[in-house]
Design an enzyme around this catalytic site. Structure first.
Site, mmCIF file in Angstrom:
data_model
loop_
_atom_site.group_PDB
_atom_site.id
_atom_site.type_symbol
_atom_site.label_atom_id
_atom_site.label_comp_id
_atom_site.label_asym_id
_atom_site.label_seq_id
_atom_site.Cartn_x
_atom_site.Cartn_y
_atom_site.Cartn_z
ATOM 1 N N VAL A 84 30.350 -87.236 -16.194
ATOM 2 C CA VAL A 84 30.577 -86.122 -15.264
ATOM 3 C C VAL A 84 31.633 -85.164 -15.828
ATOM 4 O O VAL A 84 31.502 -83.946 -15.733
ATOM 5 C CB VAL A 84 30.991 -86.644 -13.866
ATOM 6 C CG1 VAL A 84 31.248 -85.488 -12.918
ATOM 7 C CG2 VAL A 84 29.916 -87.556 -13.304
ATOM 8 N N CYS A 85 32.659 -85.747 -16.473
ATOM 9 C CA CYS A 85 33.723 -84.918 -17.052
ATOM 10 C C CYS A 85 33.148 -84.002 -18.130
ATOM 11 O O CYS A 85 33.523 -82.833 -18.238
ATOM 12 C CB CYS A 85 34.807 -85.781 -17.677
ATOM 13 S SG CYS A 85 35.391 -87.086 -16.600
ATOM 14 N N SER A 86 32.242 -84.552 -18.946
ATOM 15 C CA SER A 86 31.651 -83.768 -20.028
ATOM 16 C C SER A 86 30.855 -82.610 -19.461
ATOM 17 O O SER A 86 30.838 -81.511 -20.024
ATOM 18 C CB SER A 86 30.747 -84.661 -20.885
ATOM 19 O OG SER A 86 31.507 -85.728 -21.429
#
Lengths: 194, 181
Positions: A84-86
């Site tokens: 999700v961060c990416s």
């Protein structure tokens, strides 16, 4: 016979790597995590705690350095290479014009060290905003803001700070979900002078 | 031969994974989100929200994307060109094109549409319902879906990842849609 074996084995390995690469895209596939695992230590209306952290471009970035010049959106994300961060930071890259429209400097922070952050953001083709390492003392800034999780990663959290250094918006999201860009734009639209 | 057998088995498994979707039934996805009038007209849909099977066409080229995916951002101009090619060359009477934005809100879809001047319809899939229904693969992911006369949908072509060779991609889509190379 050995030659045929080598060719077929080579093709098989290449196809296997190709399929794996398409499915993983170099990003760690995490299981669903506890949505939130920390307690906020700041609130809207307070002056944001100041800090200085090293950025991946080699500079030391100090929050109070933006005082009187720019609003600041701090984007804490749990960890480099997490799915999700990416997504989240890669998505901010084409949207940087929205932050500029509201005279806001987006700053990304994780508790990873600089080499990991540098490799990750390079893998994303760069993100176009300062990325800071809160690695040592481990997660000290995340802890000061109350977004350091028990497992040592940070929450997925946004802090919008105005030009006077006052926190105007806080949202600690479910770590498994990505914040909606609409929420960010709406809150920047409420900043003084807008 | 006994040394080569496991390798051949592995090769077959890998190939079957890569092509698993072609020829399979395709779910009749509900298409959520706002569309301008000319795009509703392009698809020939009246219902709100329409389903894939409501689209008046024989084939539907679907891109599953996500505005936060850097490959999808980089691929956007090429995907636009694919749409323009199909439309300008008269193929759009038989092949319609839609984009489904996995995990994106209407605001994010509108942002992506404006940022990349996307001419084809983009639907929202904020809760990943459509994305999961088609297998939850990485984005971008393309499907060509055949709509049979009885409304049944069938996947006849699929492609993972961004479009490296636009001409080759278009040719593959048209061949799968029944046009001779």
């Amino acid at each position: 016979m050995k030659k045929i074996f080598s060719i077929v084995a080579g093709i098989a390995v290449l196809l296997a790597v190709s399929v794996f690469a398409r499915q993983s895209a170099g990003v760690f596939q995490a299981e669903s995590l506890k949505p939130r695992d920390s307690v906020l230590r700041v609130s809207v209306g307070e002056v944001a705690p100041d800090f200085s952290l090293p950025s991946i471009d080699g500079h030391l970035v100090t929050l109070s350095g933006y005082r009187g010049k720019k609003n600041v959106m701090l984007s804490f994300v749990p960890a480099a290479w997490a799915p999700v961060c990416s997504d989240q930071w890669a998505g901010y890259k084409p949207a940087l014009g929205l932050f500029e429209r509201y005279d806001t400097q987006l700053i990304g922070i994780t508790v990873d060290n600089l080499p990991a952050l540098s490799a990750w953001t390079e893998h994303m083709g760069g993100v176009g905003f300062p990325v800071l390492s809160d690695f040592w003392p481990h997660g000290a800034v995340a802890e000061r803001y109350g977004v350091l999780r028990l497992d040592g990663t940070a929450e997925r959290a946004l802090f919008l700070i105005d030009k006077q250094g006052v926190i105007r918006f806080i949202d600690v999201y479910d770590i498994n979900l990505r914040p909606d860009l609409a929420d960010i734009v709406r809150e920047m639209g409420k900043l003084p002078g807008k | 031969m006994h040394r080569i057998a496991p390798v051949i088995v592995l090769l077959l498994i890998v190939l079957s994974v890569a092509e698993a979707r072609a020829g399979e039934p395709f779910p009749d996805l509900v298409l959520e989100g706002w569309l301008p009038a000319f795009q509703r007209e392009y698809l020939g849909v009246d219902d709100d929200p329409p389903s894939l099977s409501d689209i008046r066409t024989g084939y539907i080229l679907i891109e599953i994307m996500n505005m936060y995916c850097s490959h999808c951002q980089l691929d956007a101009p090429t995907v636009n060109e694919v749409y323009q090619y199909l439309d300008n060359r008269g193929y759009s009477s038989r092949v319609k094109m839609v984009v489904i934005a996995a995990g994106n809100s209407q605001f994010e879809v509108d942002f992506f549409r404006n940022k990349y001047s996307v001419p084809m319809p983009i639907f929202t899939d904020q809760n990943y319902v459509a994305y999961r229904a088609v297998g939850g693969m990485g984005t971008p992911y393309f499907f060509l879906v055949r709509k049979h006369e009885d409304g049944r949908l069938e996947s006849v072509f699929s492609k993972a990842g961004h479009i490296k060779d636009k001409d080759r991609f278009i040719k593959a889509v048209l061949v799968a849609a029944g046009y001779n190379g």
